[in-house]
Design an enzyme around this catalytic site. Structure first.
Site, PDB file in Angstrom:
ATOM      1  N   ASN A  81       7.024   4.440   5.265  1.00 31.39           N
ATOM      2  CA  ASN A  81       7.067   3.395   4.235  1.00 31.39           C
ATOM      3  C   ASN A  81       7.534   4.024   2.913  1.00 31.39           C
ATOM      4  OD1 ASN A  81       6.445   1.578   2.196  1.00 31.39           O
ATOM      5  ND2 ASN A  81       4.508   0.929   3.109  1.00 31.39           N
ATOM      6  N   CYS A 127       5.866  -2.507  -2.984  1.00 31.97           N
ATOM      7  CA  CYS A 127       6.846  -2.537  -1.889  1.00 31.97           C
ATOM      8  C   CYS A 127       7.732  -3.781  -1.935  1.00 31.97           C
ATOM      9  CB  CYS A 127       6.130  -2.446  -0.554  1.00 31.97           C
ATOM     10  SG  CYS A 127       5.162  -0.934  -0.395  1.00 31.97           S
ATOM     11  N   HIS A 156      11.023  -4.981   4.637  1.00 30.45           N
ATOM     12  CA  HIS A 156      10.349  -3.793   4.097  1.00 30.45           C
ATOM     13  C   HIS A 156       9.724  -3.054   5.269  1.00 30.45           C
ATOM     14  CE1 HIS A 156       7.538  -1.175   2.276  1.00 30.45           C
ATOM     15  NE2 HIS A 156       6.485  -1.909   2.580  1.00 30.45           N
TER      16      HIS A 156
HETATM   17  N1  ACO Z   1      -5.832   9.394  11.777  1.00 26.86           N
HETATM   18  C1  ACO Z   1      -6.887   9.234  12.595  1.00 26.86           C
HETATM   19  N2  ACO Z   1      -7.823   8.291  12.382  1.00 26.86           N
HETATM   20  C2  ACO Z   1      -7.670   7.485  11.323  1.00 26.86           C
HETATM   21  C3  ACO Z   1      -6.595   7.599  10.442  1.00 26.86           C
HETATM   22  C4  ACO Z   1      -5.656   8.616  10.698  1.00 26.86           C
HETATM   23  N3  ACO Z   1      -4.563   8.811   9.924  1.00 26.86           N
HETATM   24  N4  ACO Z   1      -6.702   6.661   9.478  1.00 26.86           N
HETATM   25  C5  ACO Z   1      -7.821   5.973   9.752  1.00 26.86           C
HETATM   26  N5  ACO Z   1      -8.412   6.461  10.850  1.00 26.86           N
HETATM   27  C6  ACO Z   1      -9.631   6.034  11.510  1.00 26.86           C
HETATM   28  C7  ACO Z   1     -10.546   5.290  10.574  1.00 26.86           C
HETATM   29  O1  ACO Z   1     -11.315   6.197   9.832  1.00 26.86           O
HETATM   30  C8  ACO Z   1     -11.369   4.487  11.552  1.00 26.86           C
HETATM   31  O2  ACO Z   1     -12.363   5.325  12.098  1.00 26.86           O
HETATM   32  P1  ACO Z   1     -13.844   4.750  12.399  1.00 26.86           P
HETATM   33  O3  ACO Z   1     -13.634   3.667  13.408  1.00 26.86           O
HETATM   34  O4  ACO Z   1     -14.548   5.945  12.906  1.00 26.86           O
HETATM   35  O5  ACO Z   1     -14.336   4.249  11.079  1.00 26.86           O
HETATM   36  C9  ACO Z   1     -10.386   4.170  12.671  1.00 26.86           C
HETATM   37  O6  ACO Z   1      -9.302   5.108  12.536  1.00 26.86           O
HETATM   38  C10 ACO Z   1      -9.842   2.761  12.624  1.00 26.86           C
HETATM   39  O7  ACO Z   1      -9.470   2.502  11.294  1.00 26.86           O
HETATM   40  P2  ACO Z   1      -8.859   1.113  10.906  1.00 26.86           P
HETATM   41  O8  ACO Z   1      -8.603   1.096   9.458  1.00 26.86           O
HETATM   42  O9  ACO Z   1      -9.691   0.028  11.514  1.00 26.86           O
HETATM   43  O10 ACO Z   1      -7.485   1.167  11.715  1.00 26.86           O
HETATM   44  P3  ACO Z   1      -6.395   0.067  11.876  1.00 26.86           P
HETATM   45  O11 ACO Z   1      -6.191  -0.209  13.304  1.00 26.86           O
HETATM   46  O12 ACO Z   1      -6.633  -1.112  10.964  1.00 26.86           O
HETATM   47  O13 ACO Z   1      -5.098   0.804  11.338  1.00 26.86           O
HETATM   48  C11 ACO Z   1      -3.726   0.895   9.367  1.00 26.86           C
HETATM   49  C12 ACO Z   1      -5.067   1.279  10.010  1.00 26.86           C
HETATM   50  C13 ACO Z   1      -2.610   1.576  10.137  1.00 26.86           C
HETATM   51  C14 ACO Z   1      -3.733   1.419   7.943  1.00 26.86           C
HETATM   52  C15 ACO Z   1      -3.569  -0.659   9.434  1.00 26.86           C
HETATM   53  O14 ACO Z   1      -4.718  -1.285   8.918  1.00 26.86           O
HETATM   54  C16 ACO Z   1      -2.360  -1.093   8.679  1.00 26.86           C
HETATM   55  O15 ACO Z   1      -1.244  -0.905   9.116  1.00 26.86           O
HETATM   56  N6  ACO Z   1      -2.540  -1.735   7.500  1.00 26.86           N
HETATM   57  C17 ACO Z   1      -1.437  -2.050   6.615  1.00 26.86           C
HETATM   58  C18 ACO Z   1      -1.399  -0.970   5.569  1.00 26.86           C
HETATM   59  C19 ACO Z   1      -0.042  -0.737   4.942  1.00 26.86           C
HETATM   60  O16 ACO Z   1       0.993  -0.963   5.538  1.00 26.86           O
HETATM   61  N7  ACO Z   1      -0.054  -0.225   3.713  1.00 26.86           N
HETATM   62  C20 ACO Z   1       1.115   0.193   3.028  1.00 26.86           C
HETATM   63  C21 ACO Z   1       1.246  -0.406   1.667  1.00 26.86           C
HETATM   64  S1  ACO Z   1       1.371  -2.156   1.694  1.00 26.86           S
HETATM   65  C22 ACO Z   1       2.756  -2.519   2.564  1.00 26.86           C
HETATM   66  O17 ACO Z   1       3.686  -1.791   2.595  1.00 26.86           O
HETATM   67  C23 ACO Z   1       2.780  -3.787   3.343  1.00 26.86           C
END
Ligand code: ACO
Length: 339
Positions: free
Chosen positions: A283, A113, A253
């Site tokens: 994204n 990214c 980004h």
């Molecule tokens: N729908 C429903 N539930 C979900 C989903 C979904 N799509 N995805 C994950 N969950 C669940 C998980 O399984 C977890 O369940 P559990 O508690 O029973 O184990 C729960 O939701 C919480 O999961 P977390 O990973 O703790 O959720 P979080 O609040 O951290 O959000 C997210 C996840 C949105 C991915 C966040 O960590 C984030 O934004 N990270 C950055 C990732 C990113 O942007 N990546 C792109 C590439 S890099 C870049 O561009 C910067």
């Protein structure tokens, strides 16, 4: 050495839209979960006959049209993507052929990214030597996505952006300063491990569709993204003795809304001045900063005299920031943009 500028911008997103409700019929997720965690409402995804080269071609053609430039005026095509047309040859070579850019040398770069800002830094170096450079950022992740993995499948969209960079210090968006960085020791936090020479794809993984799986430790990525993008922006401001108050917009980004809000907080910058259209496009990886810039121009948010800071972070990890001075409004076309 003379500065170079972005003199034209083209962008493309496919016509097909996948909403959060569509996704909730494909996997265990919900519109509410996706919106509150990411700010994303929908994403554009490629049609079956579209490829990384065809998306790139659409954006590149739009940029050439805006610049009223013939393809054979290009000296270089630098194409950044994590989702290439094929292993080899470079996607940029397919684009060079589609454009009929007979004089251009064409090569791919992979920077996740942050790849567009890294590739733009290279394009700027070539332009300062007098070259006319097309810098393209394209992602078509929907074709190589594990659609059973709700952790990652909800985050991404497809799209392509292209900018033409020339040594025209009095025109367009001047590339005033840029700093980009990498830390390969963190590669295991965000990666798509199968298919390369380290992990050839075992047949049982293919049978499960696991060869497309992205390994992502979401919360670690979140923290690093906020920290690295904010630090890079501060670095660029310090390098150029620029006060934060002199910056009109942050062009980030488009990772997700919570990351953008946290970056605004770190920089003590109003969230209203950190551009976001992540709700519509999600994204789009290497394309994301160009799509954002194109959308800002079309929405008439930019005017000559403004100073912009762009920030990006992605797998690698790689990240960076750039200071841009808006001298004149460059031509822009965004094909498929949501109205
Ligand atoms: N729908 C429903 N539930 C979900 C989903 C979904 N799509 N995805 C994950 N969950 C669940 C998980 O399984 C977890 O369940 P559990 O508690 O029973 O184990 C729960 O939701 C919480 O999961 P977390 O990973 O703790 O959720 P979080 O609040 O951290 O959000 C997210 C996840 C949105 C991915 C966040 O960590 C984030 O934004 N990270 C950055 C990732 C990113 O942007 N990546 C792109 C590439 S890099 C870049 O561009 C910067």
């Amino acid at each position: 050495m003379a500065k170079s500028s972005i003199v034209s911008i083209g962008a493309y997103v496919p016509p097909k839209i996948l909403s959060n409700d569509d996704l909730s019929r494909m996997m265990e997720t919900s519109d509410e979960w996706i919106r509150t965690r990411t700010g994303i409402h929908q994403r554009h995804v490629a049609l079956p006959d579209e490829t990384t080269a065809s998306l790139s071609y659409q954006a590149a053609s739009a940029a050439l049209k805006g610049a009223q430039m013939a393809a054979d005026e290009l000296d270089w095509i630098l194409l950044c993507t994590d989702t290439p047309e094929m292993w080899t040859p470079a996607t940029a070579c397919f684009v060079q052929d589609l454009l009929k850019a007979g004089r251009a040398s064409a090569i791919d770069l992979t920077g996740g990214c942050a790849g567009f800002l890294q590739t733009l830094e290279l394009g700027d170096a070539l332009a300062r030597q007098g070259k006319t450079v097309m810098v393209i950022g394209t992602e078509l992740l929907s074709r190589s996505m594990d659609w059973t993995d709700r952790n990652t499948a909800v985050l991404f969209g497809d799209g392509a952006g292209a900018v033409i960079v020339q040594p025209k210090p009095e025109q367009g968006i001047r590339l005033t300063h840029s700093r980009t960085f990498s830390d390969g020791s963190q590669a295991d936090i965000l990666q798509k491990p199968y298919g390369g020479t380290r992990n050839p794809i075992p047949p049982e993984i293919v049978a499960q569709g696991g060869h497309h799986r992205i390994h992502m430790e979401g919360q670690k990525v979140f923290r690093q993204a906020v920290h690295r993008m904010s630090d890079a922006a501060k670095q660029v401001l310090a390098d150029t003795a620029t006060a934060a108050q002199d910056i009109s917009w942050v062009v980030p980004h488009q990772a997700n809304q919570r990351i953008l809000d946290a970056v605004a907080g770190e920089l003590r910058f109003p969230t209203s001045k950190v551009f976001s259209h992540v709700r519509n496009y999600a994204n789009t990886g290497s394309a994301s900063v160009i799509l954002a810039l194109a959308d800002m121009l079309i929405q008439n948010l930019l005017e000559p005299g403004q100073r912009l800071v762009s920030v990006a972070f992605g797998d690698g990890f790689s990240w960076g920031a750039a200071l841009w001075d808006l001298l004149t409004l460059p031509p822009v076309e965004f094909v498929g943009r949501d109205l």
